[in-house]
Design a protein around this motif. Structure first.
Motif, PDB file in Angstrom:
ATOM      1  N   GLN A  89       3.887  -3.933   9.705  1.00 25.06           N
ATOM      2  CA  GLN A  89       4.817  -2.813   9.876  1.00 25.06           C
ATOM      3  C   GLN A  89       5.332  -2.275   8.543  1.00 25.06           C
ATOM      4  OE1 GLN A  89       7.742  -4.488  12.494  1.00 25.06           O
ATOM      5  NE2 GLN A  89       6.399  -4.354  14.283  1.00 25.06           N
ATOM      6  N   ASP A  92       1.297  -2.356   5.683  1.00 22.51           N
ATOM      7  CA  ASP A  92      -0.079  -1.959   5.982  1.00 22.51           C
ATOM      8  C   ASP A  92      -0.164  -0.493   6.403  1.00 22.51           C
ATOM      9  OD1 ASP A  92      -2.840  -2.262   6.254  1.00 22.51           O
ATOM     10  OD2 ASP A  92      -2.650  -4.159   7.299  1.00 22.51           O
ATOM     11  N   ALA A  93      -1.373   0.036   6.393  1.00 24.51           N
ATOM     12  CA  ALA A  93      -1.621   1.430   6.750  1.00 24.51           C
ATOM     13  C   ALA A  93      -1.315   1.666   8.228  1.00 24.51           C
ATOM     14  CB  ALA A  93      -3.071   1.785   6.449  1.00 24.51           C
ATOM     15  N   SER A  94      -0.915   2.878   8.552  1.00 23.81           N
ATOM     16  CA  SER A  94      -0.529   3.194   9.928  1.00 23.81           C
ATOM     17  C   SER A  94      -1.699   3.106  10.905  1.00 23.81           C
ATOM     18  CB  SER A  94       0.094   4.588   9.998  1.00 23.81           C
ATOM     19  OG  SER A  94      -0.841   5.572   9.564  1.00 23.81           O
ATOM     20  N   ASP A  95      -2.928   3.240  10.413  1.00 20.64           N
ATOM     21  CA  ASP A  95      -4.076   3.138  11.320  1.00 20.64           C
ATOM     22  C   ASP A  95      -4.676   1.736  11.369  1.00 20.64           C
ATOM     23  OD1 ASP A  95      -5.210   3.189   8.786  1.00 20.64           O
ATOM     24  OD2 ASP A  95      -6.759   4.646   9.298  1.00 20.64           O
ATOM     25  N   ASN A  98      -2.515  -3.745  14.612  1.00 13.05           N
ATOM     26  CA  ASN A  98      -1.514  -4.808  14.655  1.00 13.05           C
ATOM     27  C   ASN A  98      -2.187  -6.116  15.027  1.00 13.05           C
ATOM     28  OD1 ASN A  98       1.137  -3.884  13.989  1.00 13.05           O
ATOM     29  ND2 ASN A  98       1.056  -2.581  15.800  1.00 13.05           N
ATOM     30  N   LYS A 123      -6.218   5.675   4.442  1.00 15.91           N
ATOM     31  CA  LYS A 123      -4.770   5.429   4.551  1.00 15.91           C
ATOM     32  C   LYS A 123      -4.383   4.140   3.834  1.00 15.91           C
ATOM     33  CE  LYS A 123      -3.818   8.108   8.661  1.00 15.91           C
ATOM     34  NZ  LYS A 123      -3.337   8.127  10.040  1.00 15.91           N
ATOM     35  N   VAL A 127      -1.477   3.869   1.031  1.00 15.21           N
ATOM     36  CA  VAL A 127      -0.350   2.937   1.177  1.00 15.21           C
ATOM     37  C   VAL A 127      -0.332   1.953   0.007  1.00 15.21           C
ATOM     38  CG1 VAL A 127       0.516   1.013   2.595  1.00 15.21           C
ATOM     39  CG2 VAL A 127      -0.161   3.148   3.675  1.00 15.21           C
TER      40      VAL A 127
END
Length: 159
Positions: A89, A92-95, A98, A123, A127
């Motif tokens: 969260q 790491d990159a949003s894509d 999890n 991404k 990041v």
């Protein structure tokens, strides 16, 4: 392995009690139909080098996830602990996926491959670069606080 056309390599992120086990990896590898082998090195730099050359990294270790992140590798982490979730969260990159369950792995891994992958390292690179800039922008203030704590000024000490 089939999706990536690469062998599966089992390696130890740490062989402390209740952590990775070469004997378990040997057993699993021997039962597999896919091409696999056990990388037996416990030297941290050799393990990091292995991760840096991987096509994708799947595992349970937060440290392995971080190494995959900084080397811009597709990464899937099977985890249930908050520390993994927090890293994903916050950093790491949003894509990036999890924490997953093992049975969720293949559909997500498939998003990293093919002529037009849904998940790229673009991404992650952004990041990562932002993280480095944040670190560098605060380095002087952080390091000065650490130095002060390590070497408190003694008012009775004369230079």
């Amino acid at each position: 392995s089939r999706h990536l056309k690469a062998p599966i390599v089992f390696f130890a992120a740490g062989t402390a009690p209740k952590h990775d086990s070469f004997s378990v990896y040997d057993e699993v590898s021997s039962l597999m139909e896919e091409r696999s082998f056990v990388y037996r090195s416990e030297h941290v730099l050799e393990v990091v080098a292995l991760i840096s050359k991987a096509v994708a990294v799947l595992g349970t270790s937060l440290h392995v996830r971080i190494m995959a992140f900084i080397h811009f590798k597709p990464r899937i982490t099977w985890c249930s602990e908050m520390k993994h979730q927090k890293f994903i969260q916050l950093w790491d990159a949003s894509d990036a996926p999890n924490c997953l369950k093992v049975n969720e792995t293949l559909p997500i891994l498939a998003k990293y491959v093919g002529a037009s992958p849904e998940i790229t390292m673009d991404k992650t690179v952004g990041v990562y670069e932002d993280s480095i800039q944040q670190y560098l922008s605060f380095f002087d203030s952080w390091s000065s606080k650490l130095i002060q704590k390590q070497n408190p000024v003694d008012p009775s000490h004369k230079l």
